[in-house]
Design a protein around this motif. Structure first.
Motif, mmCIF file in Angstrom:
data_model
loop_
_atom_site.group_PDB
_atom_site.id
_atom_site.type_symbol
_atom_site.label_atom_id
_atom_site.label_comp_id
_atom_site.label_asym_id
_atom_site.label_seq_id
_atom_site.Cartn_x
_atom_site.Cartn_y
_atom_site.Cartn_z
ATOM 1 N N MET A 741 0.827 -1.198 0.000
ATOM 2 C CA MET A 741 0.000 0.000 0.000
ATOM 3 C C MET A 741 0.867 1.256 0.000
ATOM 4 N N ARG A 742 1.902 1.234 0.817
ATOM 5 C CA ARG A 742 2.779 2.408 0.854
ATOM 6 C C ARG A 742 3.564 2.556 -0.457
ATOM 7 N N ALA A 743 3.929 1.421 -1.071
ATOM 8 C CA ALA A 743 4.617 1.494 -2.359
ATOM 9 C C ALA A 743 3.719 2.131 -3.427
ATOM 10 N N HIS A 744 2.465 1.758 -3.432
ATOM 11 C CA HIS A 744 1.522 2.323 -4.399
ATOM 12 C C HIS A 744 1.340 3.817 -4.162
ATOM 13 N N GLU A 745 1.198 4.217 -2.903
ATOM 14 C CA GLU A 745 1.041 5.638 -2.583
ATOM 15 C C GLU A 745 2.287 6.420 -2.973
ATOM 16 N N GLY A 746 3.461 5.824 -2.718
ATOM 17 C CA GLY A 746 4.697 6.508 -3.103
ATOM 18 C C GLY A 746 4.800 6.682 -4.610
ATOM 19 N N ALA A 747 4.356 5.668 -5.370
ATOM 20 C CA ALA A 747 4.398 5.773 -6.824
ATOM 21 C C ALA A 747 3.498 6.900 -7.311
ATOM 22 N N LEU A 748 2.301 7.033 -6.736
ATOM 23 C CA LEU A 748 1.404 8.127 -7.120
ATOM 24 C C LEU A 748 2.035 9.477 -6.822
ATOM 25 N N LEU A 749 2.681 9.605 -5.677
ATOM 26 C CA LEU A 749 3.341 10.862 -5.338
ATOM 27 C C LEU A 749 4.441 11.191 -6.341
ATOM 28 N N ARG A 750 5.189 10.159 -6.753
ATOM 29 C CA ARG A 750 6.263 10.404 -7.716
ATOM 30 C C ARG A 750 5.694 10.785 -9.075
ATOM 31 N N VAL A 751 4.544 10.207 -9.456
ATOM 32 C CA VAL A 751 3.909 10.588 -10.710
ATOM 33 C C VAL A 751 3.559 12.065 -10.721
ATOM 34 N N PHE A 752 3.148 12.581 -9.537
ATOM 35 C CA PHE A 752 2.771 13.995 -9.435
ATOM 36 C C PHE A 752 3.950 14.889 -9.063
ATOM 37 N N GLY A 753 5.177 14.398 -9.206
ATOM 38 C CA GLY A 753 6.354 15.249 -9.096
ATOM 39 C C GLY A 753 7.123 15.189 -7.801
ATOM 40 N N ALA A 754 6.737 14.369 -6.846
ATOM 41 C CA ALA A 754 7.474 14.293 -5.585
ATOM 42 C C ALA A 754 8.764 13.511 -5.782
ATOM 43 N N GLY A 755 9.852 14.019 -5.203
ATOM 44 C CA GLY A 755 11.129 13.335 -5.288
ATOM 45 C C GLY A 755 11.305 12.322 -4.171
ATOM 46 N N ASP A 756 12.401 11.560 -4.245
ATOM 47 C CA ASP A 756 12.664 10.550 -3.223
ATOM 48 C C ASP A 756 12.756 11.170 -1.842
ATOM 49 N N ARG A 757 13.382 12.340 -1.749
ATOM 50 C CA ARG A 757 13.551 12.979 -0.449
ATOM 51 C C ARG A 757 12.212 13.368 0.147
ATOM 52 N N MET A 758 11.317 13.922 -0.704
ATOM 53 C CA MET A 758 10.001 14.320 -0.206
ATOM 54 C C MET A 758 9.180 13.104 0.204
ATOM 55 N N ILE A 759 9.227 12.035 -0.593
ATOM 56 C CA ILE A 759 8.479 10.816 -0.238
ATOM 57 C C ILE A 759 8.981 10.246 1.072
ATOM 58 N N ALA A 760 10.306 10.247 1.267
ATOM 59 C CA ALA A 760 10.874 9.744 2.519
ATOM 60 C C ALA A 760 10.377 10.567 3.700
ATOM 61 N N ARG A 761 10.301 11.911 3.493
ATOM 62 C CA ARG A 761 9.799 12.766 4.584
ATOM 63 C C ARG A 761 8.331 12.473 4.895
ATOM 64 N N ILE A 762 7.522 12.293 3.854
ATOM 65 C CA ILE A 762 6.097 12.027 4.074
ATOM 66 C C ILE A 762 5.904 10.699 4.810
ATOM 67 N N GLN A 763 6.596 9.660 4.345
ATOM 68 C CA GLN A 763 6.469 8.365 5.009
ATOM 69 C C GLN A 763 7.047 8.406 6.422
#
Length: 842
Positions: A741-763
C-alpha cells in the motif's frame, strides 16, 4: 501426498517473502520463550517433587516453640515412624575479637533421616549419615571465611567452647527458603544445655521429623489434626512440598508473565503477517480454483504450508529455549537448594502446541479468505473475498490466548478475569485510539510556522495518509500500543522488583536486632546500646500466646469454609504490653487504652490490634479475643486498631496489651538499634556480657538479599530480551503487511512530481505520528495493567511511572520510524510503474 509435496514447494518459494519470514520469527520467539521458561520451571518442579522428603528432612515434620512430649513421640513410633529431633535458633558465635550471628541447628544421633551430609574434615570431603560428635561443631564454609578460622580451631557459642571438626558443604535437609541468611552451625543435642541459650522466653523452634511409609502417616492422621488445632505446625510431604521462598517465587511469577507476554506479542505479529500472506496468495488461490481445486483442497494446501512453517519454527525455538534455560540455570544455580533433573519432554510439547495454537487462533480466521476466493478473480481483480471482521479475529485470538493462559497458570478464574478484562480494554483502546489519532491529525493540519524546507507540508501529507486509511491505521495503532504496553510492563516489573525494597530503607535504619534479652539483663543491655547507638527502639517485652477464641467462639470457626485460615491462627503470636503508642504506629479506629486499665480479674482487658490482622479475621472494635498463654487463658476487648510501619526495621506487634496484664507470664525482650562500622566493638561487649542474647545482623541479611536479587535480575533480563525481540517482530510484521500500500502511494506521489527525499519525509512523518500515538496509548495501557499486576500478582505498591509517558511516545516514533524507513527504502527506489502494479495486492 500431492498436497504434501505442493505445500512444501510453495513454502520453499514463499520463504523469500518478508511476511513468511516474519511469521517464522514470531513463531520461533513464542516457542523459545515458552520452552525456555517451561524447561526451567519444569526441572525445578520435578526436582522439588523428587526430593521433597529430603528437603523437608522427613515424610512428616512437626514444629512448635516448646519441646514435644514423650507421649507424642511414643505414639509416632508405635505407628511405625522413625523419629529425629532438632532445635533451631539464632545465636552469636565468637572467636577472639570476631563475632558473627549464626543459625544454630541442634541435631540428635538419628539425624539425618534422609540422605547424607557432605563434610570437609581436613583430609578430603566425606559423605556421612550422622551429625557432629558431642563437643564439636560443623560449620558453613562462609563462617570460617568470615571469622578466619580453620578445621581444628575452637569456636565459642553461648557459654561453651567447641572444636570445629568439619565444614558442611551440603545438608540433605537444607532449607529451600532464603530466610536463613546467617551461616549455619550444626551441633549435637547433648551440648545444647551447656550453652545457656535455652532460657525462659527464648525464641527456639523445636522440630520433630518422622520417616515412614504413607500408611504409617495415615495411622496418626487424627492425632496430627488435633496437633494442628492446638497450634502445632504440621507439614506432610504429600501435601506441603517445600517452596523456594519469596525471592524466587516472585522470579517465577515474572518468568511466567514474561513468557505469556512474549506469546501474546508473537500472536499479534502472526496476525499482522498472515494478513499480508493472505493478500499475496489470493491470485494463487483463484488460479488453483480455475484448475479445479475445491475449497477443501485450498484449505488443506495452505494449512499444510503453515504447519510446516510451525514445525520448523518449533524446532528452532525449542533449541533456542533449551539454550536459554541453561543460561537461567547457570545464573540461579548457586541459590537453588537441590540438583535439578535433566529437561523433560513436556515443555517441548507445550512449545509446539503453543505455536500451533497461535496459528489457529491468530491466523486461522484470516485464512478463511483463501478458502472463499472466486475463480473469477483471475479476470476481475476487484472480486476479493470479504475480509473477516477485525472483532472476529480478536475474539478468536482472545479465546485461544485465554486457553493458553489457563493452561500455563492453572487458575480458571484468573484466566477468565484477564480475558474479559482484556476484551474490555481492547474496546476502550479502540475508542481512545480513534480520539487520539483524530487529535494528532488535527494538530498537524493546524500547525503553523516556517515551511522553507517543506517539513510542514510533509507532516500534513503524512497525516492525510493516516486519515485516508483510518481503519487500517487504527488496527496498526492497536497492535503497536499492545506491543509497547507489554514491553513496558515487563521492563517496569523488572525494575520495580529490584528497586522497590531498596527505597524502603531510610537513613540510619536499625541494622541489628537483639532477642532473648532476659528481664534481669534488660537494664544493663539498654545502657550499653544507649551509649553506642543514636538510633534505637525501645525494649519491648514478648509473651508467646495463641489466639483461640473470637467472641467466645473458636477462632478458626470464624473463617468461612471457602477460605483458608490465616497463618496467625496456626501459630503462637508475639504479644507485648505498653502504656503508650509505639513509634511508627498510628491509630485508625477507636482510642488507645487507658494505662491504668484494670487487669488481673475475669473481665477482658482493653487491647490494641493491627488493622490488617483484624481485617483477615473479620474482627472489629468491641470484639473479645481469647488467648492461651501457657496453661492460662487471657481475654482482651479490642478498643483500637493500628496501622504499622512494617518497613521501619523496628519491632512491631499484632496485639498490644496494657501494663499489668501479662507481666506474670514468662517473657523476654526484643529491641533494634543502628551501629556504625566504627562502633562494632560494642557487639563484642554485648556478646561477652550477655552470651544468651541473640543478635541478628540485618546488614548481613541485606547483603545476601542484594546478592540474590542481582542474580535474579540477570535471569529476568535474559527473558526480557525475548520479549523485546517479540515486540520488534510485531513492528516488522505490521510494516511488512502495509508495504504494498505504501509502495503504491509513493508511486502516485512520484507521478505527481514528488522526489525521493520528499516521499521519505512524508512516510517518515506518517510513521512518526503512528509511533507517537501508539506510545501514548501504550503508556496508558501499561500504567493500568501495571496497577493490576502489582496489586494482584506481585504485592508491590503501585505508583505512576512518569518517564513512561516520555519514553514510549519518543521511542515509538524512533522505533517505528526507523524500521519503517528501512523497509520502505527499496520501495522508494522502484520505478513508479512497478510500484503501481502492486495495486492488486493492497
Amino acid at each position: 501426498m500431492k498436497a504434501f509435496s505442493l505445500s512444501l514447494k510453495g513454502l520453499r518459494r514463499d520463504l523469500r517473502a518478508a511476511d513468511v519470514r516474519a511469521l517464522f520469527v514470531a513463531l520461533m520467539l513464542a516457542v523459545a520463550a515458552s520452552t525456555m521458561i517451561g524447561f526451567f520451571l519444569d526441572r525445578l518442579d520435578r526436582g522439588l517433587t523428587r526430593q521433597a522428603g529430603q528437603l523437608m528432612g522427613g515424610d512428616l515434620v512437626l514444629e512448635q516453640s516448646d519441646p514435644f512430649t514423650k507421649e507424642l513421640r511414643q505414639t509416632l513410633r508405635d505407628a511405625g515412624l522413625t523419629l529425629s529431633q532438632q532445635v533451631d535458633l539464632v545465636s552469636m558465635a565468637s572467636r577472639d575479637n570476631a563475632f558473627q550471628p549464626v543459625s544454630l541447628k541442634v541435631v540428635d544421633p538419628a539425624y539425618p533421616l534422609y540422605g547424607q551430609v557432605r563434610v570437609e574434615r581436613g583430609d578430603g570431603t566425606e559423605t556421612l549419615a550422622h551429625g557432629p560428635d558431642p563437643g564439636s561443631v560443623w560449620v558453613a564454609p562462609r563462617l570460617a571465611r568470615l571469622m578466619g578460622f580453620e578445621i581444628g580451631d575452637t569456636l565459642r557459642i553461648g557459654e561453651s567452647t567447641f572444636t570445629v571438626s568439619g565444614l558442611v558443604e551440603r545438608e540433605p535437609d537444607q532449607s529451600a527458603g532464603f530466610s536463613a541468611f546467617n551461616p549455619r552451625v550444626m551441633m549435637h543435642r547433648d551440648d545444647l544445655p551447656a550453652t545457656g541459650l535455652v532460657q525462659p522466653g527464648s525464641r527456639l523452634e523445636y522440630e520433630l521429623l518422622a520417616k515412614g511409609p504413607p500408611d504409617a502417616v495415615a495411622r496418626v492422621q487424627s492425632r496430627l489434626d488435633r496437633l494442628r488445632d492446638n497450634g502445632v505446625e504440621v507439614r506432610d510431604v504429600r501435601e506441603d512440598r517445600p517452596r523456594l521462598g519469596g525471592a524466587l517465587d516472585r522470579a517465577q511469577r515474572y518468568l511466567s508473565l514474561s513468557g505469556l507476554a512474549a506469546v501474546l506479542l508473537a500472536g499479534v505479529a502472526v496476525a499482522m503477517a498472515t494478513r499480508r500472506y493472505v493478500d499475496r496468495h489470493l491470485d494463487t488461490a483463484a488460479l488453483l480454483r480455475c484448475f479445479g481445486a475445491s475449497q477443501r483442497q485450498l484449505s488443506t494446501l495452505f494449512s499444510l504450508q503453515l504447519m510446516w512453517l510451525a514445525v520448523a519454527a518449533s524446532v528452532a525455538g525449542a533449541l533456542l529455549g533449551l539454550a536459554g534455560q541453561a543460561g537461567l540455570l547457570a545464573i540461579l544455580t548457586r541459590f537453588l537448594p537441590l540438583e535439578l533433573p535433566p529437561p523433560g519432554p513436556l515443555p517441548l510439547l507445550m512449545g509446539v502446541f503453543t505455536a500451533l495454537a497461535i496459528l489457529v487462533g491468530f491466523a486461522g480466521p484470516m485464512l478463511l479468505r483463501l478458502k472463499c476466493v472466486s475463480a473469477l478473480k483471475v479476470l476481475r481483480r476487484e472480486l476479493d473475498p470479504m475480509p473477516v471482521s477485525g472483532w472476529v479475529v480478536i475474539g478468536v485470538a482472545s479465546l485461544v490466548f485465554g486457553a493458553l493462559l489457563w493452561l500455563y497458570s492453572g487458575d480458571f478464574m484468573l484466566s477468565l478475569g484477564l480475558l474479559v478484562g482484556g476484551e474490555l480494554a481492547l474496546a476502550l483502546l479502540w475508542a481512545l485510539g480513534h480520539v487520539l489519532l483524530t487529535a494528532l491529525l488535527w494538530l498537524v493540519r493546524g500547525a503553523a510556522g516556517d515551511d522553507r524546507h517543506g517539513a510542514r507540508h510533509a507532516w500534513r501529507l503524512g497525516a492525510r495518509q493516516l486519515a485516508r486509511r483510518r481503519q487500517a491505521s487504527l488496527g496498526q495503532l492497536l497492535a503497536f500500543s499492545v506491543t509497547f504496553a507489554a514491553m513496558a510492563i515487563i521492563a517496569l516489573v523488572r525494575g520495580d522488583l529490584v528497586s522497590a525494597w531498596e527505597a524502603q530503607l531510610p537513613e540510619n535504619t536499625p541494622n541489628y536486632f537483639a532477642i532473648n534479652i532476659q528481664p534481669d539483663e534488660r537494664d544493663g543491655f539498654r545502657e550499653i546500646v544507649e551509649n553506642a547507638s543514636d538510633t534505637r527502639s525501645d525494649l519491648y517485652p514478648i509473651v508467646r500466646g495463641r489466639l483461640v477464641t473470637i467472641n467466645d467462639q473458636p477462632a478458626e470457626a470464624t473463617v468461612s469454609a471457602d477460605q483458608e485460615a490465616p497463618d496467625e491462627l496456626r501459630r503462637a503470636l508475639n504479644l507485648t504490653w505498653r502504656a503508650t503508642l509505639p513509634a511508627g504506629n498510628r491509630i485508625v479506629a477507636g482510642e488507645w487504652f487507658d494505662a491504668d486499665a484494670p487487669a488481673g480479674d475475669d473481665r477482658p482487658v482493653p487491647i490494641s490490634m493491627e488493622q490488617g490482622l483484624a481485617e483477615r479475621l473479620d474482627v472489629s472494635l468491641g470484639d473479645v479475643l481469647g488467648f492461651d498463654i501457657g496453661s492460662e487463658h487471657v481475654s482482651g476487648r479490642v478498643t483500637s486498631l493500628r496501622s504499622l510501619d512494617w518497613e521501619s526495621f523496628r519491632p512491631n506487634f499484632f496485639v498490644i496489651f496494657p501494663p499489668g496484664a501479662l507481666e506474670r507470664f514468662s517473657h523476654s525482650y526484643i529491641t533494634s538499634f543502628h551501629l556504625e562500622n566504627d562502633r562494632q566493638a560494642t557487639i563484642g561487649k554485648l556478646v561477652s556480657r550477655y552470651p544468651s542474647v541473640s543478635l541478628l545482623n540485618v546488614d548481613a541479611i541485606l547483603e545476601q538479599v542484594r546478592e540474590l536479587l542481582a542474580q535474579v535480575t540477570r535471569a529476568i533480563e535474559l527473558v526480557l530480551v525475548f520479549v523485546l525481540l517479540a515486540g520488534v517482530s510485531v513492528l516488522y510484521a505490521a510494516l511488512t503487511a502495509s508495504r504494498p500500500m505504501r509502495a503504491h502511494e509513493g508511486a502516485l506521489l512520484r507521478v505527481f512530481g514528488a522526489g525521493d527525499r520528499m516521499i521519505a519525509r512524508i512516510q517518515g512523518a506518517e510513521f512518526a505520528l503512528l509511533g507517537i500515538a501508539s506510545g501514548l496509548l501504550g503508556a496508558l495501557l501499561a500504567e493500568a495493567a501495571a496497577l493490576g499486576v502489582y496489586l494482584v500478582w506481585f504485592d508491590l505498591p503501585p505508583r505512576l511511572h512518569w518517564p513512561l509517558w516520555i519514553v514510549l511516545p519518543v521511542g515509538g516514533a524512533l522505533l517505528i520510524g526507523g524500521i519503517g524507513h528501512l523497509l520502505t527504502r527499496s520501495v522508494r527506489r522502484q520505478a513508479p510503474m512497478e510500484s503501481l502494479r502492486l495495486l492488486g495486492e493492497t
